[in-house]
Write an enzyme that holds these catalytic residues in place. Structure first.
Site: not given
Ligand code: ARG
Length: 467
Positions: A22, A109, A154-155, A276, A282, A284, A289, A321, A324
Site C-alpha cells: 500500500s 492494525n 419549481t419544476h 473553446s 465561447k 465555458n 461543470e 487496506q 485509503k
Molecule cells: N497497510 C495496511 C492497511 O492499510 C496496514 C495494516 C496491515 N495489517 C496487517 N495485519 N497486514 O490496512
C-alpha cells in the site's frame, strides 16, 4: 528480509509483493505515522517498558527520519509494503537494532487505525474551515445584492419572485448543516485506537491515556476488537463529503444555468472560465461543470467502502487496506471543490436587470392576485380558478397581469380594485412573503444577521479542536 520474514522459507512472489503493498498511496500518512510512533515510544518509556536511553534513541531516530522526509530525502520501498514498515525499517537502518523495539506492544492494525484517525481528524477541521469560507462568500454576496429579485423556480418553471439573497442563503444553510455534521463526526474521529494491539490488547503495562493526551484525543476505544476493525468514521466522512459534493453540485448546476444566455443572471469571472479550441465566442463554465462531474466519484468512494466492509468478520482483514485511496481522493476532490467555489461566488457578476425582467414575466405574481381575492372573502380554491382564467386571458392577449386594465380584471371578479397594481409589483410580491423564513427583505436581513452568529459559533468550535 521482510520484517515479518521469520516463518517464511521463500521470498514473496514479485506480483504478490506489488499487489499487497500500500506504500504507493499510504505514504501520504508519513507525518501521522511518525507522530503516532513518537507518542507510542514516549509512552513505552514512561511506563518502563523501554529504558530511558532506548526511548531517547528511538525518538531521535524518528525525528531524523521526519527531517529527511521533509527534505525529500527518503525512498519508500514496495518491499516494505506499507508506510508503517517503511518507517520501521528506516529507523532500524538509522539507529540500529534498538529501532526494532519501537513496535513493542503495538500492531500495524492499531497503528494504521491511529494514523487514519489522525489524518481524518485534521481533514475534518480543514473541511469545516473550507465550508466556512464558502458560507461567508455566499453571505457576503447575498448582503451586497439584497435588492436583486429573480424568479424562483419549481419544476424549473418560473414560480414566484424571490430575493437573490434568499436563494444564496438557502445554500449557506445547507453548508451550515454540513458543518454541523462534520463537527458531530469529529467526536468519533477523535477517539484513540492505539493499544488494541493486533486484536486483543497487549501483555505490556501500557498507558493508553498517555498516548491520547500526547496526541490530543478526547477518548479511547473501549474494545480492542472494535478499535482495529472500526471504519465507521471513514464511512461517515465519505457520507458527509458526498452530501457536501451533492450540495456543491446543485449550486454548480445553478451557476451553469444562470451563466447561460438563456438565463443571463450571472457572469462568472474570466479567471474561472475556459474557452473553446474551435468556437472563438465561447466562455465555458468548466469549474462548476467539473465540480458537478466529480461528485460521482465521491459518491462512488462511499458506496465502495460500504461494500468493502459489509461482509467482513471481525477484526482486521486485508480488505480494509482498500479504505485509503477513496478517502484520500475524497479529501482532494472535496477540498479542491470548496477552495474554488468560494472565490467563484465572490467573483461573479450579478445581472440584476435580467433577473428582474424574468421575475416580471411568467405570471410569478399570480398567487398574489389569488391571495388578494382571498382577502376580499373569496375562498382560495375559487380564487385560484378565477386567476387561472385571467392568466389564460393574458396568454391569449399576450399581456402580463400588470398590463390589463381594471375593467378586464373586474370582468373576472368585481371586487378587484385599483390597489391591485401596487400589490402585483415584483418587489411587493417578494416582500409580502414576510412569514418566518420567507423571502421578504426584513426576513432575509434577519437571516443575514443570524448567519454572522453561526459563523462565530463555527469559529469558537475551531478554537476548541485539536488536530
Ligand atoms: N497497510 C495496511 C492497511 O492499510 C496496514 C495494516 C496491515 N495489517 C496487517 N495485519 N497486514 O490496512
Amino acid at each position: 528480509m521482510k520484517l515479518w520474514g521469520g516463518r517464511f522459507t521463500k521470498p514473496t512472489n514479485q506480483l504478490v509483493e506489488e499487489y499487497t503493498a500500500s506504500i504507493s498511496f499510504d505514504h501520504i500518512l508519513v507525518e501521522e505515522d511518525i507522530r503516532g510512533s513518537l507518542a507510542h515510544v514516549k509512552m513505552l518509556g514512561h511506563c518502563g517498558v523501554l529504558k530511558k536511553e532506548e526511548t531517547e534513541q528511538i525518538v531521535a531516530g524518528l525525528k531524523k527520519i521526519r527531517e529527511k522526509v521533509a527534505l525529500g530525502k527518503v525512498d519508500f520501498s514496495v518491499a516494505y509494503e506499507d508506510i508503517h514498515m517503511n518507517i520501521e525499517k528506516m529507523l532500524i537502518d538509522e539507529i540500529g537494532p534498538v529501532g526494532g523495539k519501537l513496535h513493542t506492544g503495538r500492531s500495524r492494525n492499531d497503528q494504521v487505525a491511529l494514523d487514519m484517525h489522525l489524518y481524518l481528524r485534521a481533514r475534518t477541521v480543514d473541511m469545516v474551515q473550507g465550508l466556512l469560507a464558502l458560507r461567508k462568500a455566499l453571505t457576503e454576496k447575498a448582503e451586497r445584492y439584497i435588492d436583486a429579485i429573480l424568479p424562483g423556480y419549481t419544476h424549473l418553471q418560473r414560480a414566484q419572485p424571490v430575493r437573490f439573497a434568499h436563494h444564496l442563503l438557502a445554500y449557506a444553510d445547507m453548508f451550515g448543516r454540513d458543518t454541523e455534521r462534520l463537527m458531530d463526526s469529529y467526536k468519533r474521529v477523535n477517539t484513540m485506537p492505539l493499544g488494541a494491539g493486533a486484536i486483543a490488547g497487549t501483555t505490556f503495562p501500557i498507558d493508553r491515556d498517555y498516548v491520547a493526551r500526547e496526541l490530543g484525543f478526547s477518548r479511547l476505544y473501549e474494545n480492542s476488537m472494535d478499535a482495529v476493525s472500526d471504519r465507521d468514521y471513514l464511512v461517515e466522512f465519505l457520507h458527509i463529503a458526498s452530501l457536501i459534493m451533492v450540495h456543491l453540485s446543485r449550486l454548480s448546476e445553478e451557476l451553469i444555468l444562470w451563466s447561460s444566455e438563456e438565463f443571463g443572471y450571472v457572469e462568472l469571472d474570466d479567471a474561472f472560465c475556459t474557452g473553446s479550441s474551435m468556437m472563438p465566442q465561447k466562455k465555458n463554465p468548466d469549474v462548476p461543470e467539473l465540480i458537478r462531474g466529480k461528485t460521482g466519484r465521491v459518491l462512488g468512494h462511499w458506496v465502495g467502502l460500504m461494500t468493502t466492509l459489509k461482509a467482513l468478520p471481525l477484526t482486521y482483514n486485508k480488505d480494509m487496506q482498500e479504505d485509503k485511496e477513496g478517502i484520500f481522493d475524497t479529501v482532494a476532490t472535496l477540498s479542491g471543490a470548496l477552495s474554488l467555489m468560494a472565490p467563484m461566488i465572490a467573483g461573479m457578476t450579478v445581472k440584476e436587470k435580467k433577473m428582474r425582467q424574468h421575475a416580471e414575466q411568467g405570471f410569478t405574481n399570480a398567487t398574489d392576485l389569488a391571495d388578494y381575492l382571498v382577502t376580499k372573502g373569496v375562498p382560495f380554491r375559487q380564487a385560484h380558478e378565477i386567476v387561472g382564467k385571467l392568466v389564460l386571458h393574458c396568454i391569449q392577449q399576450q399581456k402580463s397581469l400588470l398590463e390589463l386594465d381594471l375593467k378586464e380584471f373586474q370582468n373576472y371578479h368585481s371586487s378587484i380594485e385599483g390597489d391591485i397594481y401596487e400589490k402585483l409589483q415584483v418587489e411587493n410580491v417578494a416582500d409580502a412573503r414576510s412569514s418566518h423564513a420567507g423571502t421578504a427583505k426584513i426576513r432575509v436581513m434577519a437571516s443575514l444577521e443570524k448567519k454572522k452568529e453561526e459563523f462565530d459559533e463555527t469559529l469558537r468550535w475551531l478554537e476548541t479542536v485539536t488536530y
